[in-house]
Design a protein around this motif. Structure first.
Motif, mmCIF file in Angstrom:
data_model
loop_
_atom_site.group_PDB
_atom_site.id
_atom_site.type_symbol
_atom_site.label_atom_id
_atom_site.label_comp_id
_atom_site.label_asym_id
_atom_site.label_seq_id
_atom_site.Cartn_x
_atom_site.Cartn_y
_atom_site.Cartn_z
ATOM 1 N N UNK A 25 44.973 59.252 52.482
ATOM 2 C CA UNK A 25 45.092 59.261 51.020
ATOM 3 C C UNK A 25 45.953 58.098 50.531
ATOM 4 N N UNK A 26 47.037 57.825 51.237
ATOM 5 C CA UNK A 26 47.880 56.683 50.873
ATOM 6 C C UNK A 26 47.071 55.393 50.950
ATOM 7 N N UNK A 27 46.279 55.246 52.013
ATOM 8 C CA UNK A 27 45.456 54.037 52.130
ATOM 9 C C UNK A 27 44.482 53.931 50.957
ATOM 10 N N UNK A 28 43.899 55.051 50.582
ATOM 11 C CA UNK A 28 42.948 55.011 49.472
ATOM 12 C C UNK A 28 43.625 54.519 48.188
ATOM 13 N N UNK A 29 44.848 54.965 47.935
ATOM 14 C CA UNK A 29 45.551 54.508 46.736
ATOM 15 C C UNK A 29 45.882 53.015 46.823
ATOM 16 N N UNK A 30 46.231 52.542 48.007
ATOM 17 C CA UNK A 30 46.480 51.109 48.174
ATOM 18 C C UNK A 30 45.226 50.304 47.871
ATOM 19 N N UNK A 31 44.117 50.737 48.448
ATOM 20 C CA UNK A 31 42.863 50.014 48.239
ATOM 21 C C UNK A 31 42.401 50.140 46.793
ATOM 22 N N UNK A 32 42.609 51.300 46.188
ATOM 23 C CA UNK A 32 42.218 51.497 44.793
ATOM 24 C C UNK A 32 43.014 50.568 43.880
ATOM 25 N N UNK A 33 44.302 50.433 44.140
ATOM 26 C CA UNK A 33 45.145 49.550 43.336
ATOM 27 C C UNK A 33 44.664 48.113 43.416
ATOM 28 N N UNK A 34 44.462 47.635 44.635
ATOM 29 C CA UNK A 34 44.069 46.233 44.790
ATOM 30 C C UNK A 34 42.677 45.974 44.223
ATOM 31 N N UNK A 35 41.753 46.882 44.461
ATOM 32 C CA UNK A 35 40.383 46.683 43.979
ATOM 33 C C UNK A 35 40.324 46.733 42.457
ATOM 34 N N UNK A 36 41.063 47.657 41.862
ATOM 35 C CA UNK A 36 41.088 47.750 40.403
ATOM 36 C C UNK A 36 41.692 46.490 39.791
ATOM 37 N N UNK A 37 42.752 45.977 40.380
ATOM 38 C CA UNK A 37 43.360 44.755 39.846
ATOM 39 C C UNK A 37 42.448 43.546 40.041
ATOM 40 N N UNK A 38 41.716 43.511 41.139
ATOM 41 C CA UNK A 38 40.746 42.428 41.326
ATOM 42 C C UNK A 38 39.660 42.488 40.255
ATOM 43 N N UNK A 39 39.232 43.698 39.907
ATOM 44 C CA UNK A 39 38.236 43.842 38.852
ATOM 45 C C UNK A 39 38.815 43.427 37.499
ATOM 46 N N UNK A 40 40.052 43.818 37.232
ATOM 47 C CA UNK A 40 40.695 43.418 35.982
ATOM 48 C C UNK A 40 40.838 41.898 35.895
ATOM 49 N N UNK A 41 41.106 41.258 37.027
ATOM 50 C CA UNK A 41 41.207 39.795 37.045
ATOM 51 C C UNK A 41 39.871 39.166 36.667
ATOM 52 N N UNK A 42 38.785 39.695 37.224
ATOM 53 C CA UNK A 42 37.454 39.179 36.880
ATOM 54 C C UNK A 42 37.159 39.380 35.396
ATOM 55 N N UNK A 43 37.523 40.535 34.868
ATOM 56 C CA UNK A 43 37.296 40.807 33.444
ATOM 57 C C UNK A 43 38.168 39.909 32.566
ATOM 58 N N UNK A 44 39.381 39.643 33.024
ATOM 59 C CA UNK A 44 40.276 38.747 32.275
ATOM 60 C C UNK A 44 39.658 37.355 32.169
ATOM 61 N N UNK A 45 39.090 36.884 33.253
ATOM 62 C CA UNK A 45 38.498 35.543 33.261
ATOM 63 C C UNK A 45 37.202 35.479 32.468
ATOM 64 N N UNK A 46 36.661 36.642 32.145
ATOM 65 C CA UNK A 46 35.497 36.709 31.255
ATOM 66 C C UNK A 46 35.917 36.959 29.803
ATOM 67 N N UNK A 47 37.223 36.919 29.553
ATOM 68 C CA UNK A 47 37.794 37.160 28.215
ATOM 69 C C UNK A 47 37.530 38.575 27.712
ATOM 70 N N UNK A 48 37.386 39.515 28.623
ATOM 71 C CA UNK A 48 37.182 40.907 28.229
ATOM 72 C C UNK A 48 38.493 41.693 28.193
ATOM 73 N N UNK A 49 39.508 41.200 28.878
ATOM 74 C CA UNK A 49 40.838 41.817 28.819
ATOM 75 C C UNK A 49 41.583 41.248 27.621
ATOM 76 N N UNK A 50 42.159 42.131 26.826
ATOM 77 C CA UNK A 50 42.918 41.715 25.649
ATOM 78 C C UNK A 50 44.393 41.603 26.039
ATOM 79 N N UNK A 51 44.988 40.443 25.790
ATOM 80 C CA UNK A 51 46.396 40.266 26.132
ATOM 81 C C UNK A 51 46.580 39.833 27.576
#
Length: 351
Positions: A25-51
């Motif tokens: 379960x701890x590993x899943x949270x680690x992977x979830x954190x990194x994967x979610x932030x990688x997705x947010x980075x992609x969205x940021x570079x598409x100007x979909x993240x505000x701020x």
């Protein structure tokens, strides 16, 4: 001569009272954190993240491990994350789709498009959105922990503070108050080498942030912040100590911020070989995986299955909300004034 098979290798005991299911379960949270932030980075570079987008790359381990040491569920422990503690919110139950909506300022997001990144609460799940002014969450969480004590509730508060944030007056005032009142509070001091662009030697004279605990008469512990199980064990001890009524405990986690202050910061002030070393030699997720596999606590194929499941979860959450609308402009006063429709629609243009 009878040949005998070599005896099966015995796995060492799993530390800190954890089980294999906990480790997974701890590993899943680690992977979830990194994967979610990688997705947010992609969205940021598409100007979909505000701020701004503030990543925790390189220090996800301490956020996940510290939160995992808390009692989770309705009316249990409460933590207050900083901008780089997304992993702690996921552990406490924040749904990835809500985080995506929040970063993209969607009308259906937790703050209905009125706030950004991790500035939102769910007290039932156990996380309290931060105040941007560094250090201010120390007195806020001291007050919350005081309510636990006054009500006789066996609950604990946990609050994060960066190395630069320990230089603020509110850090001192809040911590001093918490100590004097002997509230059930655990303070996680993140020594991640950079306070925006300021190195630690220009922030304070002590070698370890844990030394600051001496001035308040409380225990101060320094732990390798990229050793997930070491962080969990240290935090679990401090949390249960606080729950038994022994007051505040400060834990310094030695970690490293491998990205700029935010995505707009190119980190020109950081030596490239320093970044490369931390990425190759001291990544918290890589170290945790190596520990699990080498000790035969978890098989590599099980971890790969988790990776696939996490990616599918983030894909599904993204697809579900990326095209949702932003809040309508004429709703800007909702929740600000008692009767927003009574105000002229464009009242602010006359200012």
């Amino acid at each position: 001569m009878v040949s005998r098979a070599a005896p099966a290798r015995q796995s060492p005991p799993i530390p800190a009272g954890l089980t294999r299911d906990h480790l997974v379960e701890i590993y899943r949270y680690l992977r979830l954190t990194r994967t979610l932030e990688e997705r947010l980075t992609a969205l940021y570079r598409q100007s979909k993240v505000i701020g701004g987008l503030f990543r925790s790359l390189g220090q996800e381990g301490e956020s996940v491990a510290t939160a995992y040491a808390l009692a989770r569920g309705p009316n249990q422990d409460i933590l207050s994350p900083l901008i780089r503690n997304l992993g702690s919110m996921l552990v406490m139950g924040a749904p990835p789709i809500e985080i995506l909506r929040q970063y993209m300022a969607k009308a259906e997001g937790p703050t209905r498009g009125r706030e950004l990144n991790v500035h939102f609460n769910d007290l039932e799940k156990g996380y309290l959105g931060q105040i941007s002014h560094l250090g201010d969450m120390i007195p806020v969480m001291a007050g919350i922990a005081l309510t636990f004590k006054l009500r006789g509730e066996p609950r604990v508060g946990l609050v994060y503070i960066g190395d630069g944030g320990t230089s603020t007056g509110t850090f001192h005032e809040g911590l001093n108050f918490a100590v004097v009142q002997k509230v059930p509070l655990v303070v996680i001091a993140e020594y991640n080498r950079w306070a925006y662009s300021t190195p630690p030697e220009k922030q304070f004279a002590v070698k370890d942030l844990a030394e600051k605990a001496k001035a308040y008469g409380i225990p101060g512990t320094t732990v390798d912040g990229n050793d997930v199980l070491a962080v969990y064990e240290a935090t679990k001890f401090a949390v249960e100590r606080a729950r038994r009524g022994h007051g505040v405990h400060l834990i310094e986690v030695k970690t490293y911020r491998r990205t700029g202050h935010a995505e707009h910061d190119d980190q020109h002030y950081v030596p490239k070989d320093e970044l490369d070393w931390w990425a190759k030699e001291n990544d918290p997720v890589d170290r945790y995986v190596k520990q699990l596999v080498q000790n035969a606590w978890v098989e590599d194929r099980d971890l790969k299955g988790i990776d696939e499941g996490v990616k599918a979860e983030i894909d599904e959450a993204t697809d579900a909300c990326v095209d949702e609308p932003l809040p309508p402009p004429d709703s800007a006063l909702d929740g600000v004034y008692i009767d927003p429709p009574a105000a002229p629609r464009h009242w602010y243009r006359g200012l």
